[in-house]
Write a protein that holds these residues in place. Structure first.
Motif, short mmCIF file in Angstrom:
data_model
loop_
_atom_site.label_atom_id
_atom_site.label_comp_id
_atom_site.label_asym_id
_atom_site.label_seq_id
_atom_site.Cartn_x
_atom_site.Cartn_y
_atom_site.Cartn_z
N ASP A 1 0.73 -0.85 0.01
CA ASP A 1 -0.17 0.30 0.26
C ASP A 1 1.14 1.26 0.35
N ILE A 2 1.46 1.21 -1.24
CA ILE A 2 3.08 1.86 -0.81
C ILE A 2 2.80 2.53 -2.32
N ASN A 3 2.93 4.40 -3.11
CA ASN A 3 2.71 4.14 -4.31
C ASN A 3 3.92 5.14 -4.50
N PRO A 4 5.20 4.29 -4.78
CA PRO A 4 6.54 5.01 -5.64
C PRO A 4 6.12 5.89 -6.70
N LYS A 5 7.79 6.60 -7.02
CA LYS A 5 7.71 6.44 -8.60
C LYS A 5 8.09 5.61 -9.57
N VAL A 6 7.73 4.83 -10.04
CA VAL A 6 8.28 4.44 -10.83
C VAL A 6 8.52 4.26 -12.34
N THR A 7 9.82 4.64 -12.97
CA THR A 7 10.26 4.92 -14.44
C THR A 7 10.62 3.71 -15.12
N PHE A 8 9.48 3.63 -16.12
CA PHE A 8 10.14 1.98 -17.65
C PHE A 8 11.04 3.27 -17.85
N ASP A 9 11.74 2.35 -18.82
CA ASP A 9 12.34 2.73 -19.59
C ASP A 9 12.54 1.57 -21.12
N ILE A 10 11.91 1.18 -21.73
CA ILE A 10 11.18 0.11 -22.45
C ILE A 10 10.13 0.30 -23.26
N ALA A 11 10.77 -0.68 -24.59
CA ALA A 11 9.05 -0.79 -26.11
C ALA A 11 8.30 -0.59 -25.54
N ASP A 12 7.21 0.03 -25.63
CA ASP A 12 5.63 -0.77 -25.81
C ASP A 12 5.42 -2.43 -26.05
N ASN A 13 6.01 -3.08 -26.44
CA ASN A 13 5.80 -3.92 -27.01
C ASN A 13 6.51 -4.93 -27.23
N TYR A 14 7.43 -4.78 -26.34
CA TYR A 14 9.21 -5.55 -25.99
C TYR A 14 8.54 -7.20 -25.71
N LYS A 15 9.12 -7.66 -26.39
CA LYS A 15 9.26 -9.48 -26.34
C LYS A 15 9.81 -10.28 -26.02
N VAL A 16 9.91 -10.47 -24.77
CA VAL A 16 11.25 -11.87 -24.58
C VAL A 16 10.34 -13.56 -24.98
N LYS A 17 10.89 -14.32 -24.62
CA LYS A 17 10.75 -15.99 -24.70
C LYS A 17 11.11 -16.51 -23.79
N THR A 18 10.54 -16.54 -22.38
CA THR A 18 10.71 -17.14 -21.17
C THR A 18 9.32 -17.39 -20.64
N ASP A 19 9.91 -18.14 -19.33
CA ASP A 19 8.75 -19.41 -18.46
C ASP A 19 8.36 -18.05 -17.98
N SER A 20 6.60 -17.57 -18.75
CA SER A 20 5.78 -16.15 -17.66
C SER A 20 6.04 -16.25 -16.56
#
Length: 485
Positions: free
Chosen positions: A357-376
């Motif tokens: 229940d905390i609202n940190p300031k989160v910054t994302f530096d990543i493309a909107d449709n960045y795909k990876v192949k992994t075990d989700s």
């Protein structure tokens, strides 16, 4: 005695079978040599003098051999081991040559000798070496899985088989000095054995190492040296039988490594079981104490205690979840699929934010449709654990709680960096942060499973993790995911 031979063989058929099996186990190629050899041969029990098996030549010449067999049986009475011996019968001389002995059983070859033996000088070519004779079966000796070398008294080679050349891994000529090419660890002990061999005959065992030039490797050999002479129809010298034990040595080293690894696993298991009981016992004891207080408290006090109840239940639930994640990671197969990394990151931040229940300031530096192949599922466990650490170890003295998430890639891997401005990690605890159940600060309310589990889960999907930090300033978790899985 000869007339009873067939009866003895039939009566000892079972014993004969076991002896043949035992002998073929060590020298499998002697089967044809025994059955179809030019010279009479037989297998005898040294204690009972019973004939356990004979070859075709022995059966054909049994009447002629009756007298010398009686001499032979008298000669071996009370002997622990059968030695080569000669017996005269008329104008003929018969050599009883023990080829192989084991478990009180012996394989004996009978060779008919001439009374006028020619001078034997194989080195200078006066006579062909007996092992080269087709009647002895040259192919037999060259296909044996052991090395054989016949040397003179100065240890210069007179004859050797193909396995001997393979073991040495180099071109080997006759007159090659056998002792110059081997390394004996205890040379004084070796010479004592050779001296004993010269004085008493028989055989001695020793070990040595060969540097195989072709393989560029050390070959470990168990050797048997046998003293020989004219009584064996050979020039005086030695026969060396060489058994390659390199694979066994390496196998022994591998067993040692596996035992060490097993001991480490057992240590980790003991630690795991102790810590599991400790981490469960604490919250349970707190809950029991809170329940006793509730029983004697008024409604207002009970409402105040609800927070502590929730906290202890959360600790228990979190610990059970972490243990479940460990088991799941070990026993379930990796399920690779293509996922949108930005969506996964945002979902995990929201999930952890709801817990604390905390609202940190989160910054994302990543493309909107960045795909990876992994075990989700596994990747979610890793992100959740790292984000929980950021929330739990935030620095309350700072005006803002900030998390920066950045994703890059190169030709080999995706790099996911999670950086927070929390309390950081001190240098003295950094070496231990991935240990199971380790808690690096008094502020920790977790169970010490987070980073350990994250690393183990990442291993399962082919990734690695690294933690960088500056105490009181920031912490950065760097996740490396392979591009090709």
């Amino acid at each position: 005695m000869i007339q009873d031979l067939r009866k003895d063989l039939k009566r000892n058929q079972k014993n004969c079978s076991s002896v043949k099996t035992e002998m073929e186990k060590g020298f499998w190629t002697f089967t044809d040599f025994f059955e179809n050899g030019k010279n009479p041969m037989f297998i005898i029990d040294i204690d009972t003098h019973q004939y356990l098996n004979v070859n075709q030549q022995f059966a054909k010449n049994r009447v002629e051999l009756e007298k010398v067999l009686a001499f032979f049986e008298t000669e071996i009475i009370g002997k622990d081991e059968i030695q080569s011996s000669q017996f005269n019968q008329g104008e003929k001389i018969f050599l009883f040559n023990p080829i192989y002995q084991t478990n009180r059983k012996a394989l004996i070859q009978i060779i008919e000798l001439s009374n006028s033996q020619p001078n034997i000088d194989y080195k200078n070519g006066f006579q062909k070496h007996p092992f080269e004779d087709i009647s002895i079966n040259k192919e037999l000796f060259n296909t044996l899985p052991i090395g054989l070398v016949h040397t003179n008294k100065e240890f210069e080679s007179v004859w050797f088989n193909e396995k001997f050349k393979i073991l040495f891994g180099r071109g080997v000529d006759k007159n090659f000095n056998f002792l110059d090419a081997i390394y004996v660890k205890n040379i004084s002990q070796f010479w004592n054995k050779i001296e004993k061999l010269n004085e008493e005959g028989g055989y001695v065992n020793f070990s040595f190492v060969i540097h195989n030039v072709k393989q560029s490797d050390e070959i470990f050999i168990n050797a048997t040296a046998i003293s020989i002479g004219k009584q064996h129809n050979l020039g005086e010298g030695f026969i060396f039988i060489l058994e390659d034990r390199t694979e066994n040595m390496h196998f022994s080293e591998e067993i040692t490594k596996q035992n060490l690894a097993l001991n480490q696993i057992n240590h980790e298991l003991d630690k795991f079981l102790y810590s599991v009981s400790h981490n469960i016992r604490g919250p349970i004891a707190s809950l029991e104490g809170l329940l006793k207080v509730i029983e004697i408290s008024d409604v207002q006090t009970v409402n105040e205690l609800k927070h502590h109840l929730r906290l202890n239940l959360r600790l228990l639930n979190g610990f059970v979840s972490d243990i479940s994640n460990v088991a799941t990671n070990i026993h379930t197969h990796v399920n690779l699929e293509e996922v949108n990394l930005r969506d996964v990151l945002e979902q995990m931040v929201l999930f952890v934010d709801n817990i604390y229940d905390i609202n940190p300031k989160v910054t994302f530096d990543i493309a909107d449709n960045y795909k990876v192949k992994t075990d989700s599922d596994r990747f979610g466990i890793i992100l959740k654990s790292l984000l929980k650490n950021s929330f739990q170890y935030r620095d309350s003295r700072k005006d803002k709680f900030e998390i920066d998430i950045r994703v890059t890639r190169n030709e080999d891997f995706h790099l996911i960096e999670l950086t927070d401005n929390g309390i950081g990690i001190s240098e003295k605890v950094k070496p231990f942060i991935f240990d199971m159940f380790y808690r690096g600060t008094e502020l920790s309310t977790g169970n010490g499973m987070g980073l350990y589990n994250s690393r183990e889960v990442l291993k399962k999907i082919g990734g690695t993790i690294n933690i960088e930090s500056k105490e009181r300033e920031w912490t950065k978790a760097k996740i490396y995911l392979p591009l090709k899985v």
